[in-house]
Design an enzyme around this catalytic site. Structure first.
Site, PDB file in Angstrom:
ATOM      1  N   ARG A 191     -14.926 -29.981 -21.635  1.00 21.70           N
ATOM      2  CA  ARG A 191     -14.988 -30.757 -22.866  1.00 21.70           C
ATOM      3  C   ARG A 191     -13.931 -31.857 -22.789  1.00 21.70           C
ATOM      4  NH1 ARG A 191     -15.195 -25.265 -24.691  1.00 21.70           N
ATOM      5  NH2 ARG A 191     -17.182 -24.760 -25.713  1.00 21.70           N
TER       6      ARG A 191
ATOM      7  N   LYS B  67     -12.276 -23.668 -26.919  1.00 20.86           N
ATOM      8  CA  LYS B  67     -12.519 -23.519 -28.350  1.00 20.86           C
ATOM      9  C   LYS B  67     -12.137 -22.122 -28.802  1.00 20.86           C
ATOM     10  CE  LYS B  67     -16.090 -26.770 -29.772  1.00 20.86           C
ATOM     11  NZ  LYS B  67     -17.471 -26.899 -30.263  1.00 20.86           N
TER      12      LYS B  67
ATOM     13  N   HIS C  86     -19.218 -36.151 -23.178  1.00 18.80           N
ATOM     14  CA  HIS C  86     -20.099 -35.016 -23.486  1.00 18.80           C
ATOM     15  C   HIS C  86     -21.416 -35.113 -22.721  1.00 18.80           C
ATOM     16  CE1 HIS C  86     -20.267 -31.421 -25.861  1.00 18.80           C
ATOM     17  NE2 HIS C  86     -21.492 -31.692 -26.254  1.00 18.80           N
TER      18      HIS C  86
ATOM     19  N   ARG D 131     -20.810 -33.645 -19.449  1.00 21.19           N
ATOM     20  CA  ARG D 131     -20.805 -32.180 -19.559  1.00 21.19           C
ATOM     21  C   ARG D 131     -22.247 -31.658 -19.576  1.00 21.19           C
ATOM     22  NH1 ARG D 131     -18.145 -27.480 -21.625  1.00 21.19           N
ATOM     23  NH2 ARG D 131     -19.124 -26.582 -23.468  1.00 21.19           N
TER      24      ARG D 131
ATOM     25  N   HIS E 166     -19.449 -21.199 -23.964  1.00 17.82           N
ATOM     26  CA  HIS E 166     -20.209 -21.007 -25.197  1.00 17.82           C
ATOM     27  C   HIS E 166     -20.054 -19.578 -25.692  1.00 17.82           C
ATOM     28  CE1 HIS E 166     -23.157 -24.490 -24.115  1.00 17.82           C
ATOM     29  NE2 HIS E 166     -22.049 -24.930 -24.671  1.00 17.82           N
TER      30      HIS E 166
ATOM     31  N   TYR F 246     -30.495 -26.038 -22.826  1.00 19.80           N
ATOM     32  CA  TYR F 246     -30.685 -26.658 -21.518  1.00 19.80           C
ATOM     33  C   TYR F 246     -31.973 -26.220 -20.830  1.00 19.80           C
ATOM     34  CZ  TYR F 246     -25.927 -28.231 -22.071  1.00 19.80           C
ATOM     35  OH  TYR F 246     -24.809 -28.846 -22.549  1.00 19.80           O
TER      36      TYR F 246
END
Length: 283
Positions: free
Chosen positions: A133, A157, A221, A224, A247, A256
């Site tokens: 990120r 995150k 992004h 990514r 994630h 995806y």
């Protein structure tokens, strides 16, 4: 609670604060509002995008759930809040060939030894080669990468740690940048702290424009997304991809799967037992 118990990032905390403040502008006291008062938010939110309404409603539901659990309220009025259907947007995509063009140009420019060109090459190799990120990349400490280790340990995150692979090309590009840069706490310093996400965005768009790719198609992004998409096309499974991207929920990673449906169909035709049986029958 969000900071201490769930480890929410600063950006997440700011987003929640903003959503609660916006509700307070309509309701007055958010904590004391009843179901009837909350219905007023529906009309106040009409001009907003469905995604914004969904996010604000989610923040309020979590807030009232917290008040209920803590015994600060005896009820949860959030059931009356709107629940708009939000279609998750498909990621913008770059082909492997387009990314190769950007990498080749960045490597050529870095070969001149010009300091910022060396930095930009290292940034691009890490963005595309590791799927970082933007916030993770710019905040990397100078000692984050060790020559003997093919991975980084990142706190992403929610302060969740994950292993991130680092390619040989990225290792070489970063080593050249460290040798060319001034000593700093940050791998990519900028001003009084590290490089900002806004500056990274500008750098990446400029790199795209130099090789004839429309700058508005490219961002950190998007790179990514390219990392994830091209891994999936190369045979990576979703669980591996989930771990690499950091994630929390595999549902986020499943976006995806749309990019490589043809490969998935071919996989079923080649690997499924019924496909083999059909082949045997034809023989």
């Amino acid at each position: 609670m969000l900071a201490a118990e769930t480890g929410a990032s600063r950006n997440t905390l700011l987003a929640y604060r903003g959503d609660l403040s916006a509700a307070a502008a309509v309701l007055g006291s958010v904590g004391d509002a009843d179901a009837e008062a909350l219905k007023a938010l529906g009309s106040a939110w009409q001009p907003l995008a469905a995604s914004t309404v969904a996010r604000r409603a989610s923040a309020l539901r979590r807030f009232y759930g917290f008040l209920l659990e803590e015994g600060l309220r005896g009820d949860d009025p959030s059931d009356v809040l709107p629940r708009p259907k939000v279609k998750r947007p498909l990621p913008r995509l770059l082909s492997a060939e387009e990314v190769e063009l950007m990498l080749a140009d960045a490597a050529d420019r870095a070969a001149s030894g010009e300091r910022l060109a060396v930095r930009d090459h290292a940034l691009l190799e890490l963005l595309y080669g590791s799927g970082l990120r933007a916030s993770e990349l710019v905040a990397l400490p100078r000692r984050a990468m060790r020559p003997s280790e093919p991975f980084l340990i990142l706190s992403g995150k929610g302060e969740k740690e994950r292993l991130v692979p680092v390619s040989d090309a990225a290792h070489r590009a970063v080593a050249r940048w460290i040798a060319a840069s001034d000593d700093s706490r940050w791998l990519f310093p900028g001003g009084k702290a590290h490089l900002s996400r806004v500056r990274l965005f500008q750098i990446v768009r400029a790199m795209a424009g130099r090789v004839g790719i429309a700058p508005e198609r490219v961002s950190p992004h998007v790179l990514r997304h390219a990392f994830a998409t091209h891994l999936l096309e190369g045979g990576a499974d979703l669980r591996t991809l989930q771990a690499l991207l950091g994630h929390a929920d595999i549902a986020t990673t499943q976006i995806y799967t749309h990019v490589d449906s043809r490969r998935l169909v071919e996989l079923v035709n080649q690997r499924h037992p019924l496909a083999r049986r059909g082949s045997a029958l034809r023989d």
